[in-house]
Design a protein around this motif. Sequence first.
Motif, PDB file in Angstrom:
ATOM      1  N   ALA A  49      21.308 -94.098  36.373  1.00 49.15           N
ATOM      2  CA  ALA A  49      22.639 -94.378  35.847  1.00 49.15           C
ATOM      3  C   ALA A  49      22.533 -94.526  34.338  1.00 49.15           C
ATOM      4  O   ALA A  49      21.451 -94.775  33.802  1.00 49.15           O
ATOM      5  CB  ALA A  49      23.209 -95.659  36.463  1.00 49.15           C
ATOM      6  N   THR A  50      23.635 -94.395  33.658  1.00 55.85           N
ATOM      7  CA  THR A  50      23.672 -94.572  32.218  1.00 55.85           C
ATOM      8  C   THR A  50      23.291 -96.005  31.881  1.00 55.85           C
ATOM      9  O   THR A  50      23.809 -96.944  32.505  1.00 55.85           O
ATOM     10  CB  THR A  50      25.087 -94.264  31.687  1.00 55.85           C
ATOM     11  N   GLY A  52      23.308 -99.613  30.694  1.00 51.11           N
ATOM     12  CA  GLY A  52      24.456-100.494  30.493  1.00 51.11           C
ATOM     13  C   GLY A  52      25.412-100.511  31.672  1.00 51.11           C
ATOM     14  O   GLY A  52      26.295-101.359  31.747  1.00 51.11           O
ATOM     15  N   THR A  53      25.226 -99.603  32.612  1.00 54.27           N
ATOM     16  CA  THR A  53      26.093 -99.547  33.792  1.00 54.27           C
ATOM     17  C   THR A  53      25.781-100.702  34.738  1.00 54.27           C
ATOM     18  O   THR A  53      24.624-100.975  35.031  1.00 54.27           O
ATOM     19  CB  THR A  53      25.877 -98.212  34.551  1.00 54.27           C
ATOM     20  N   LEU A  54      26.815-101.386  35.191  1.00 53.81           N
ATOM     21  CA  LEU A  54      26.649-102.446  36.185  1.00 53.81           C
ATOM     22  C   LEU A  54      26.395-101.792  37.535  1.00 53.81           C
ATOM     23  O   LEU A  54      27.248-101.080  38.065  1.00 53.81           O
ATOM     24  CB  LEU A  54      27.887-103.336  36.241  1.00 53.81           C
ATOM     25  N   LEU A  55      25.193-102.001  38.072  1.00 53.92           N
ATOM     26  CA  LEU A  55      24.804-101.376  39.341  1.00 53.92           C
ATOM     27  C   LEU A  55      25.154-102.220  40.549  1.00 53.92           C
ATOM     28  O   LEU A  55      25.466-101.689  41.618  1.00 53.92           O
ATOM     29  CB  LEU A  55      23.294-101.098  39.344  1.00 53.92           C
ATOM     30  N   ILE A  64      21.876-104.432  35.999  1.00 54.09           N
ATOM     31  CA  ILE A  64      22.379-103.542  34.961  1.00 54.09           C
ATOM     32  C   ILE A  64      21.348-102.455  34.692  1.00 54.09           C
ATOM     33  O   ILE A  64      20.166-102.748  34.484  1.00 54.09           O
ATOM     34  CB  ILE A  64      22.662-104.348  33.675  1.00 54.09           C
ATOM     35  N   ALA A  65      21.789-101.204  34.663  1.00 52.96           N
ATOM     36  CA  ALA A  65      20.890-100.073  34.434  1.00 52.96           C
ATOM     37  C   ALA A  65      20.321-100.112  33.021  1.00 52.96           C
ATOM     38  O   ALA A  65      21.006-100.469  32.064  1.00 52.96           O
ATOM     39  CB  ALA A  65      21.638 -98.763  34.647  1.00 52.96           C
ATOM     40  N   CYS A  66      19.037 -99.730  32.916  1.00 49.51           N
ATOM     41  CA  CYS A  66      18.354 -99.603  31.626  1.00 49.51           C
ATOM     42  C   CYS A  66      17.867 -98.163  31.499  1.00 49.51           C
ATOM     43  O   CYS A  66      18.040 -97.362  32.402  1.00 49.51           O
ATOM     44  CB  CYS A  66      17.160-100.548  31.567  1.00 49.51           C
ATOM     45  N   ALA A  70      15.994-101.375  35.920  1.00 47.67           N
ATOM     46  CA  ALA A  70      17.236-102.140  35.784  1.00 47.67           C
ATOM     47  C   ALA A  70      16.917-103.585  35.440  1.00 47.67           C
ATOM     48  O   ALA A  70      15.864-104.116  35.802  1.00 47.67           O
ATOM     49  CB  ALA A  70      18.038-102.085  37.080  1.00 47.67           C
TER      50      ALA A  70
END
Length: 86
Positions: A49-50, A52-55, A64-66, A70
């Motif tokens: 995921a991009t 900053g995306t809340l997973l 949060i994706a890194c 995450a």
Amino acid sequence: APAPVIAALIRALDFGPRYPNSLGSATLCSRGRALVVSAVGAAADAAAATPGTLLAADDHSLTIACGEGALVVRGVREPNGAEVPV
């Protein structure tokens, strides 16, 4: 950046609620208020995921994706040191 590197930086900047940090602390914004991240870990098996995306979010953590992996936020507090439920 890899999640373990980000988690280590956040832990290094957290002096606890009783000691002010003039350098800066990791913060997140929730419902219009800034909260200091006080407990964090890394998860290696994150979905692509991009950053900053809340997973995921539940009663105990936010994931949060890194860039790699995450970040798992397990604790936040008000800038005055008062703990806030995640």
